[in-house]
Design an enzyme around this catalytic site. Structure first.
Site, PDB file in Angstrom:
ATOM      1  CB  SER A 105       0.859  34.337  52.539  1.00  0.00           C
ATOM      2  OG  SER A 105       0.256  33.373  52.813  1.00  0.00           O
ATOM      3  CG  HIS A 136       3.401  38.075  53.163  1.00  0.00           C
ATOM      4  ND1 HIS A 136       4.598  37.370  53.261  1.00  0.00           N
ATOM      5  CD2 HIS A 136       2.461  37.154  53.980  1.00  0.00           C
ATOM      6  CE1 HIS A 136       4.387  36.411  53.823  1.00  0.00           C
ATOM      7  NE2 HIS A 136       3.134  36.174  54.168  1.00  0.00           N
ATOM      8  CE  LYS A 151       5.032  37.101  57.228  1.00  0.00           C
ATOM      9  NZ  LYS A 151       3.930  37.091  57.848  1.00  0.00           N
TER      10      LYS A 151
END
Ligand SMILES: *Cc1c(COP(=O)(O)O)cnc(C)c1O
Length: 397
Positions: A183, A211, A242
């Site tokens: 990240s 991610h 996310k």
């Protein structure tokens, strides 16, 4: 009793403030999106959310959630195995397995719980976990909860991974664990090489796709798509918080016996509430949308390529990225904070990160691109960066 403790806590808090590490929360008064308003009334362009596909405020997901409120109610008031599983939860699990090309899926309240509850039930003292040094905090905590022997390799360092795998040959089973996308840098784990080493040293692989899912790979199926490893990875964990709508919820997906055992023994699953029906229903709708069209992934990839190229052209020092995370390197901690503050004055909301979140002398501003960003948003962001970058003297000649 509390007097002494209160004094102690006040000192701790002062210490955090003095070190410049105190986290202040900005208060948003609009839905999450590319354009947001904060409680001061200021309108800003948001470049620091994990809203990669722009789904946080998607009308189709909102409609699906509203409908589920009427058909399935508000809450479950129960863990899954007592009376907390609806048809929606089973359908969402099947949708996730379909998306990743895996055999089965188990839902959690968050990916933090998925990672927290995956190691302890599966691996014991006689086994080994070989973990990337930059893995997410929830993996680190999850590994701590298991009795397996721990090995750590430097971030994406394949020579080091091989070294650790050699050491771990003494153990019964071996599991290599890595984030799909890291990240802070936006780099992708070298899954081709990791998989090769896993074959060579008889290890299983677990990828945290938090991610990368929705983002990486032509159709956003994550790093297993990017490296042609669909169906070959034993364990994948991910989040619904996310790219996938951004509400709440996590999952582990992979080999069916693994998932089956987790349903029997994984503590955050057995001893924590089910996700609400609205989240499950919107999640199902979201995966249906992903199956129908690649529009959002295409838009995200186009936006990211455009942004990175323009920033390089402007003279910024950008970490090589294969995700929607763009690290604008400044190296100096104070500079990163000053630059983020000046960008906010220009209406661009981004965050500067510095030690201990990133290594010393590696301070940066992390920009997160979204499919929701229009070309004019990107241009405004690039122009603001360029203006402030010139003022602060951070542009390469
Ligand atoms: C965000 C994140 C998590 C936690 O996800 P939640 O669903 O918000 O708990 C876990 N792992 C990684 C790599 C993440 O980026």
């Amino acid at each position: 009793m509390y007097d002494n403790f209160q004094k102690f806590l006040s000192q701790e808090l002062d210490g955090i403030r003095e070190a410049g590490l105190y986290k202040n929360e900005r208060i948003i008064v609009t839905p999450q999106g590319a354009e947001i308003r904060v409680n001061s009334g200021k309108e800003v362009l948001n470049f620091c959310a994990n809203n990669y596909l722009g789904l946080s405020n998607n009308p189709k997901l909102i409609a699906a959630a509203k409908e589920a409120l009427d058909t399935h109610g508000y809450g479950l008031s129960s863990v899954r195995f007592i009376c907390g599983t609806q048809d929606l939860h089973k359908k969402l699990e099947a949708s996730i397995a379909e998306f990743f090309g895996t055999e089965d899926t188990i839902l959690y309240a968050a990916a933090f719980d998925a990672n927290g509850g995956v190691f302890e039930p599966l691996l014991g003292e006689e086994d080994a976990i070989i973990s990337d040094a930059l893995n997410h905090a929830s993996i680190i905590d999850g590994v701590r909860l298991s009795k397996a022997q721990r090995y750590r390799y430097a971030n994406a360092d394949m020579a080091d991974l091989e070294e650790q795998l050699k050491k771990a040959q003494a153990q019964r089973f071996r599991l290599i664990v890595t984030d799909g996308v890291f990240s802070m840098d936006g780099n992708v784990a070298p899954m081709d090489k990791i998989y090769e080493l896993a074959q060579k040293y008889d290890a299983m692989v677990m990828i945290d796709e938090c991610h990368s899912a929705g983002v990486v790979g032509e159709t956003g199926r994550g790093v297993t798509e990017l490296y042609n490893l669909r169906g070959k990875i034993e364990i994948i964990t991910g989040t619904l918080g996310k790219a996938f709508g951004g509400a709440i919820g996590g999952f582990t997906t992979g080999k069916k016996e693994i998932i089956e055992l987790l349903r029997q023994r994984s503590r955050p699953y057995l001893f924590s509430n089910s996700i609400p029906p609205v989240v499950a229903a919107a999640g199902i709708k979201m995966f249906d949308m992903m199956a129908e069209t690649n529009e959002l992934q295409d838009q995200l990839h186009e936006n990211t390529a455009y942004f990175v190229q323009k920033m390089l052209d402007a003279g910024f020092d950008i970490k090589p990225t294969r995700s929607a995370i763009c690290a604008v390197m400044l190296y100096d901690a104070k500079l990163s904070q000053e630059m983020a503050a000046k960008l906010l004055d220009e209406g661009i909301y981004v965050i500067g990160f510095y030690y201990p979140v990133v290594p010393k002398e590696q301070a940066r501003i992390r920009v997160q691109i979204s499919a929701a960003h229009k070309r004019e948003h990107l241009d405004k962001c690039i122009a603001a960066f360029t203006k402030v970058g010139k003022e602060l003297g951070v542009l390469k000649a």
